[in-house]
Write a protein that holds these residues in place. Structure first.
Motif, PDB file in Angstrom:
ATOM      1  N   PHE A 166      57.065  63.574  -0.705  1.00  0.00           N
ATOM      2  CA  PHE A 166      57.117  64.778   0.000  1.00  0.00           C
ATOM      3  C   PHE A 166      58.396  65.329   0.714  1.00  0.00           C
ATOM      4  O   PHE A 166      58.522  66.462   0.646  1.00  0.00           O
ATOM      5  CB  PHE A 166      55.805  64.690   1.016  1.00  0.00           C
ATOM      6  N   PHE A 167      59.121  64.378   1.067  1.00  0.00           N
ATOM      7  CA  PHE A 167      60.462  64.578   1.706  1.00  0.00           C
ATOM      8  C   PHE A 167      61.400  65.125   0.437  1.00  0.00           C
ATOM      9  O   PHE A 167      62.172  66.109   0.785  1.00  0.00           O
ATOM     10  CB  PHE A 167      60.991  63.468   2.421  1.00  0.00           C
ATOM     11  N   ASN A 168      61.340  64.501  -0.474  1.00  0.00           N
ATOM     12  CA  ASN A 168      62.052  64.867  -1.872  1.00  0.00           C
ATOM     13  C   ASN A 168      61.915  66.410  -2.175  1.00  0.00           C
ATOM     14  O   ASN A 168      62.649  67.109  -2.414  1.00  0.00           O
ATOM     15  CB  ASN A 168      61.943  63.970  -2.663  1.00  0.00           C
ATOM     16  N   LEU A 169      60.392  66.621  -2.385  1.00  0.00           N
ATOM     17  CA  LEU A 169      59.865  67.818  -2.441  1.00  0.00           C
ATOM     18  C   LEU A 169      60.312  69.013  -1.562  1.00  0.00           C
ATOM     19  O   LEU A 169      60.774  69.964  -2.139  1.00  0.00           O
ATOM     20  CB  LEU A 169      58.456  67.852  -2.814  1.00  0.00           C
ATOM     21  N   ARG A 170      60.344  68.620  -0.291  1.00  0.00           N
ATOM     22  CA  ARG A 170      60.704  69.614   0.588  1.00  0.00           C
ATOM     23  C   ARG A 170      62.198  70.004   0.377  1.00  0.00           C
ATOM     24  O   ARG A 170      62.663  71.357   0.660  1.00  0.00           O
ATOM     25  CB  ARG A 170      60.588  69.043   1.944  1.00  0.00           C
ATOM     26  N   ASP A 171      63.025  68.855   0.129  1.00  0.00           N
ATOM     27  CA  ASP A 171      64.596  69.023   0.117  1.00  0.00           C
ATOM     28  C   ASP A 171      64.612  69.987  -0.959  1.00  0.00           C
ATOM     29  O   ASP A 171      65.678  70.742  -1.084  1.00  0.00           O
ATOM     30  CB  ASP A 171      65.086  67.806   0.192  1.00  0.00           C
ATOM     31  N   GLU A 172      63.987  69.831  -2.098  1.00  0.00           N
ATOM     32  CA  GLU A 172      64.331  70.262  -3.152  1.00  0.00           C
ATOM     33  C   GLU A 172      63.838  72.050  -3.268  1.00  0.00           C
ATOM     34  O   GLU A 172      64.663  72.962  -3.794  1.00  0.00           O
ATOM     35  CB  GLU A 172      63.315  69.942  -4.679  1.00  0.00           C
ATOM     36  N   VAL A 173      62.804  72.268  -2.292  1.00  0.00           N
ATOM     37  CA  VAL A 173      62.367  73.693  -2.365  1.00  0.00           C
ATOM     38  C   VAL A 173      63.401  74.319  -1.437  1.00  0.00           C
ATOM     39  O   VAL A 173      63.656  75.287  -1.520  1.00  0.00           O
ATOM     40  CB  VAL A 173      60.721  73.682  -1.874  1.00  0.00           C
ATOM     41  N   TYR A 174      63.917  73.410  -0.507  1.00  0.00           N
ATOM     42  CA  TYR A 174      64.883  74.215   0.559  1.00  0.00           C
ATOM     43  C   TYR A 174      66.275  74.431  -0.283  1.00  0.00           C
ATOM     44  O   TYR A 174      66.827  75.826  -0.211  1.00  0.00           O
ATOM     45  CB  TYR A 174      65.531  73.100   1.452  1.00  0.00           C
ATOM     46  N   GLY A 175      66.457  73.778  -1.419  1.00  0.00           N
ATOM     47  CA  GLY A 175      67.526  73.947  -2.224  1.00  0.00           C
ATOM     48  C   GLY A 175      67.415  75.259  -3.037  1.00  0.00           C
ATOM     49  O   GLY A 175      68.443  76.111  -3.133  1.00  0.00           O
ATOM     50  N   VAL A 176      66.315  75.391  -3.527  1.00  0.00           N
ATOM     51  CA  VAL A 176      65.954  76.662  -4.269  1.00  0.00           C
ATOM     52  C   VAL A 176      66.021  77.861  -3.388  1.00  0.00           C
ATOM     53  O   VAL A 176      66.518  78.880  -3.821  1.00  0.00           O
ATOM     54  CB  VAL A 176      64.330  76.589  -4.831  1.00  0.00           C
ATOM     55  N   LEU A 177      65.322  77.669  -2.096  1.00  0.00           N
ATOM     56  CA  LEU A 177      65.388  78.659  -1.158  1.00  0.00           C
ATOM     57  C   LEU A 177      66.733  79.396  -0.754  1.00  0.00           C
ATOM     58  O   LEU A 177      67.190  80.649  -0.648  1.00  0.00           O
ATOM     59  CB  LEU A 177      64.674  78.599   0.036  1.00  0.00           C
ATOM     60  N   LYS A 233      55.134  78.026  -0.571  1.00  0.00           N
ATOM     61  CA  LYS A 233      55.181  76.689  -1.011  1.00  0.00           C
ATOM     62  C   LYS A 233      55.776  75.692   0.116  1.00  0.00           C
ATOM     63  O   LYS A 233      55.064  74.437   0.141  1.00  0.00           O
ATOM     64  CB  LYS A 233      55.602  76.697  -2.328  1.00  0.00           C
ATOM     65  N   LEU A 234      56.732  75.850   0.392  1.00  0.00           N
ATOM     66  CA  LEU A 234      57.370  74.960   1.481  1.00  0.00           C
ATOM     67  C   LEU A 234      56.596  74.601   2.437  1.00  0.00           C
ATOM     68  O   LEU A 234      56.280  73.763   3.202  1.00  0.00           O
ATOM     69  CB  LEU A 234      58.715  75.619   1.953  1.00  0.00           C
ATOM     70  N   SER A 235      55.869  76.044   3.157  1.00  0.00           N
ATOM     71  CA  SER A 235      54.864  75.655   4.446  1.00  0.00           C
ATOM     72  C   SER A 235      53.396  74.786   3.934  1.00  0.00           C
ATOM     73  O   SER A 235      53.265  74.249   4.658  1.00  0.00           O
ATOM     74  CB  SER A 235      54.536  77.009   4.705  1.00  0.00           C
TER      75      SER A 235
END
Length: 243
Positions: free
Chosen positions: A104-115, A183-185
């Motif tokens: 979940f931490f990795n997914l969160r970082d990935e979505v931050y990068g997309v944002l 999705k990040l939320s």
């Protein structure tokens, strides 16, 4: 006090120079009004891309970065799904919790990068705005030309379509950004819930919920793909027909 002869002689050159400066400014302004735009204001287009003044070239380059980010997210989603299959086969409950937590931490970082790529102040958004501005300037220039100017009407129509396409890209970009934020939320909220379920022994339910969260990220990749497609279509209409 009467003006001395020396003061009078000094004043005439100053007035002459002032009048000459005004005349030069008028000539320069007139040339600016009649000269072809050459994508207008070249020196203002993106200090981050000093060697590429054409705004559509910059937009195309930034679109490739969006495409790369989208591909990375897609790869991360695939990896996360495979990781969840591995977690389901682990025998250690503590290890399962650790793996899901990291996932979940990795997914969160990935979505931050997309944002960051989709942000209002991102390089892509900046390039999109500049490309639209340049197209508006070019269309305005064609509209000021005589009716018999070569390909005048055809070029105006083509540039108008490009402007409309840029508006569509901007709308899709906003939708993608909103979706990614949602999705990040979801990731952050479900992260806590899923870990809590694992702590109380609801491992299967937790892993199923995690899969649902991961699969939901495909909505972002779909939205970003549409941004890419719409951008490519706008670029096809952005260059005026050659005379």
């Amino acid at each position: 006090m009467p003006e001395t002869e020396r003061q009078t002689k000094c004043r005439f050159p100053v007035i002459a120079a002032w009048r000459a400066a005004i005349g030069a400014a008028v000539l320069i302004f007139g040339a600016m009004l009649t000269a072809p735009p050459g994508w207008a204001q070249d020196s203002n287009y993106s200090s981050r891309n000093p060697n590429r003044t054409n705004p559509t070239v910059i937009l195309e380059s930034e679109m490739s970065n969006i495409r790369t980010s989208n591909a990375q997210l897609g790869a991360r989603i695939q990896t996360a799904m495979e990781k969840l299959d591995e977690v389901a086969r682990l025998t250690s409950e503590d290890e399962k919790e650790v793996q899901v937590d990291n996932l979940f931490f990795n997914l969160r970082d990935e979505v931050y990068g997309v944002l960051n790529k989709l942000d209002l102040n991102s390089d892509f958004a900046d390039a999109l705005n500049r490309a639209k501005e340049g197209t508006i300037v070019l269309k305005s220039w064609y509209e000021r030309q005589p009716p018999d100017y070569p390909n005048r009407e055809q070029s105006i129509a083509q540039l108008e379509r490009a402007i409309q396409e840029y508006d569509i890209v901007d709308e899709r970009l906003n939708q993608s950004r909103t979706l990614a934020q949602e999705k990040l939320s979801t990731i952050m909220r479900q992260h806590r819930v899923i870990l809590q379920e694992m702590k109380i022994g609801k491992v299967l339910e937790a892993i199923a919920a995690a899969r649902s969260v991961v699969e939901g990220l495909n909505d972002i990749t779909t939205a970003m793909t549409i941004v890419e497609e719409k951008t490519e279509k706008s670029l096809q209409n952005s260059v005026p027909i050659s005379n």
